[in-house]
Design an enzyme around this catalytic site. Structure first.
Site, mmCIF file in Angstrom:
data_model
loop_
_atom_site.group_PDB
_atom_site.id
_atom_site.type_symbol
_atom_site.label_atom_id
_atom_site.label_comp_id
_atom_site.label_asym_id
_atom_site.label_seq_id
_atom_site.Cartn_x
_atom_site.Cartn_y
_atom_site.Cartn_z
ATOM 1 N N ILE A 1 -7.429 11.592 -2.138
ATOM 2 C CA ILE A 1 -7.237 10.989 -0.825
ATOM 3 C C ILE A 1 -5.823 10.436 -0.734
ATOM 4 C CG2 ILE A 1 -8.079 9.223 0.793
ATOM 5 C CD1 ILE A 1 -10.682 9.196 -1.025
ATOM 6 N N CYS A 2 -5.122 10.806 0.328
ATOM 7 C CA CYS A 2 -3.784 10.272 0.559
ATOM 8 C C CYS A 2 -3.927 9.037 1.452
ATOM 9 C CB CYS A 2 -2.912 11.323 1.237
ATOM 10 S SG CYS A 2 -1.230 10.762 1.481
ATOM 11 N N LEU A 3 -3.928 7.875 0.830
ATOM 12 C CA LEU A 3 -4.115 6.618 1.548
ATOM 13 C C LEU A 3 -3.229 5.574 0.885
ATOM 14 C CD1 LEU A 3 -5.874 5.242 3.772
ATOM 15 C CD2 LEU A 3 -7.526 4.704 1.979
ATOM 16 N N ASN B 1 -5.592 14.629 5.038
ATOM 17 C CA ASN B 1 -5.229 13.656 4.010
ATOM 18 C C ASN B 1 -6.145 13.696 2.787
ATOM 19 O OD1 ASN B 1 -4.912 11.979 6.934
ATOM 20 N ND2 ASN B 1 -3.073 12.277 5.712
#
Length: 147
Positions: A84-86, A77
């Protein structure tokens, strides 16, 4: 409004820092912070020290801060640019969230990657199909870039 809120968060962080994390302004610019996350003990990032940049928008907290890793990390992620994939940094952002909560969410992402919403599909594939290999490479990268 944004500056007042950022000052309040800085004071809260000083009073009650989140576990394994720290953050504060770079120089005099309250809208640009550096954060540190210690690699969680129950993860292949254990022992690593990871640096992140935080940029607050002028309409914070109504828009999310831009948070990115400056230390390289092997994670499905988090890509090579440190993005950041959040969800809480995108669609699920809420003005009730704080930098402290964001850093804790990133810590838990290190312990529990989300391979179903990857930024790096190849790492997600390895995470899903060969956890031992994933852990080994993540540990190697941690030793190489974060120690």
């Amino acid at each position: 409004m944004a500056l007042k809120r950022i000052h309040k968060e800085l004071n809260d962080l000083a009073r009650d820092p989140p576990a394994q994390c720290s953050a504060g302004p770079v120089g005099d610019d309250m809208f640009h912070w550096q954060a540190t996350i210690m690699g969680p003990n129950d993860s292949p990032y254990q022992g690593g020290v990871f640096f992140l940049t935080i940029h607050f928008p002028t309409d914070y907290p109504f828009k999310p801060p831009k948070v990115a890793f400056t230390t390289r990390i092997y994670h499905p992620n988090i890509n090579s640019n440190g993005s950041i994939c959040l969800d809480i940094l995108r669609s699920q952002w809420s003005p009730a969230l704080t930098i402290s909560k964001v850093l804790l969410s990133i810590c838990s992402l290190l312990c529990d990657p989300n391979p179903d919403d990857p930024l790096v599909p190849e790492i997600a594939r390895i995470y899903k199909t060969d956890r031992e290999k994933y852990n080994r490479i993540a540990r190697e990268w941690t030793q190489k870039y974060a120690m």
